[in-house]
Design a protein around this motif. Structure first.
Motif, mmCIF file in Angstrom:
data_model
loop_
_atom_site.group_PDB
_atom_site.id
_atom_site.type_symbol
_atom_site.label_atom_id
_atom_site.label_comp_id
_atom_site.label_asym_id
_atom_site.label_seq_id
_atom_site.Cartn_x
_atom_site.Cartn_y
_atom_site.Cartn_z
ATOM 1 N N UNK A 173 0.743 -1.127 -0.028
ATOM 2 C CA UNK A 173 -0.093 0.243 -0.163
ATOM 3 C C UNK A 173 0.897 1.282 0.147
ATOM 4 N N UNK A 174 1.980 1.244 0.843
ATOM 5 C CA UNK A 174 2.961 2.483 0.856
ATOM 6 C C UNK A 174 3.475 2.514 -0.544
ATOM 7 N N UNK A 175 3.784 1.710 -1.239
ATOM 8 C CA UNK A 175 4.176 1.762 -2.713
ATOM 9 C C UNK A 175 3.303 2.164 -3.581
ATOM 10 N N UNK A 176 2.079 2.009 -3.174
ATOM 11 C CA UNK A 176 0.870 2.397 -4.067
ATOM 12 C C UNK A 176 0.577 1.259 -5.230
ATOM 13 N N UNK A 177 1.342 0.293 -4.596
ATOM 14 C CA UNK A 177 0.975 -0.912 -5.668
ATOM 15 C C UNK A 177 -0.533 -1.856 -5.434
ATOM 16 N N UNK A 178 -0.992 -1.495 -4.082
ATOM 17 C CA UNK A 178 -2.239 -1.980 -3.913
ATOM 18 C C UNK A 178 -2.940 -1.123 -2.988
#
Length: 194
Positions: free
Chosen positions: A167-172
């Motif tokens: 989530x932090x990487x904006x992947x999910x």
């Protein structure tokens, strides 16, 4: 009173700086001078509160772990069923990891590296006692698999760190449906199938 508050503020600033710098640079690439600069205090001030860098990181770890576990067990009632108790604790842990991402990242780094000394690590584990007690009760009642607490934690709790990083990487993006599915997967991984 103002002097005491100023002292508390300085110590909190040092803890906050330590969390931020360790998360971004790692333990070894975080010199005391950088921590002092980010906390806006003189390097000598650190030694009024902490013996050395190891002491600063150990105490930061215990403080963050205490906040984490206080949050996790805040709404937990030990008299509920094992499954209901686990769901309450698991969902509070998920909330903490997603809301307090910096703190959760710091704990994950500490738990997955040798930067915390063993006494501090043991103190951190003690804070998880209500969860360990719940698992113990679950094993006795034949509801939870009779396996090591480390394995239970690895399968039921640790995946939250992976999801938090994604989530932090904006992947999910974790939404309510994902959290429900993740909880169900966590419960399915530790419950005993008859």
């Amino acid at each position: 009173m103002a002097k005491l508050q100023k002292s508390i503020d300085k110590r909190n600033a040092l803890i906050k700086a330590t969390i931020g710098l360790v998360n971004n640079n790692g333990f070894h690439a975080t010199p005391m001078s950088k921590i002092a600069k980010m906390a806006n205090v003189s390097p000598a001030t650190i030694y009024l509160y902490f013996e050395n860098k190891q002491d600063l990181v150990n105490k930061t770890y215990i403080e963050v772990k205490t906040n984490y576990t206080t949050y996790a067990f805040n709404t937990y009632d030990p008299s509920t069923s094992v499954q209901s108790g686990f769901e309450t604790i698991w969902k509070r842990i998920a909330q903490f990891k997603l809301k307090e991402c910096e703190h959760a990242m710091f704990l994950a780094q500490c738990d997955n590296s040798p930067m915390i000394d063993e006494p501090s690590r043991q103190a951190g584990i003690k804070h998880l006692q209500p969860l360990l007690d719940l698992w113990e009760r679950g094993k006795k009642e034949g509801i939870i698999k009779p396996i090591s607490d480390y394995l239970l934690y690895a399968y039921a709790i640790n995946p939250l760190s992976f999801l938090m990083m994604a989530q932090k990487r904006d992947a999910f993006q974790l939404n309510e449906t994902h959290i429900e599915a993740a909880y169900q997967a966590a419960w399915d991984s530790i419950k005993k199938t008859h």
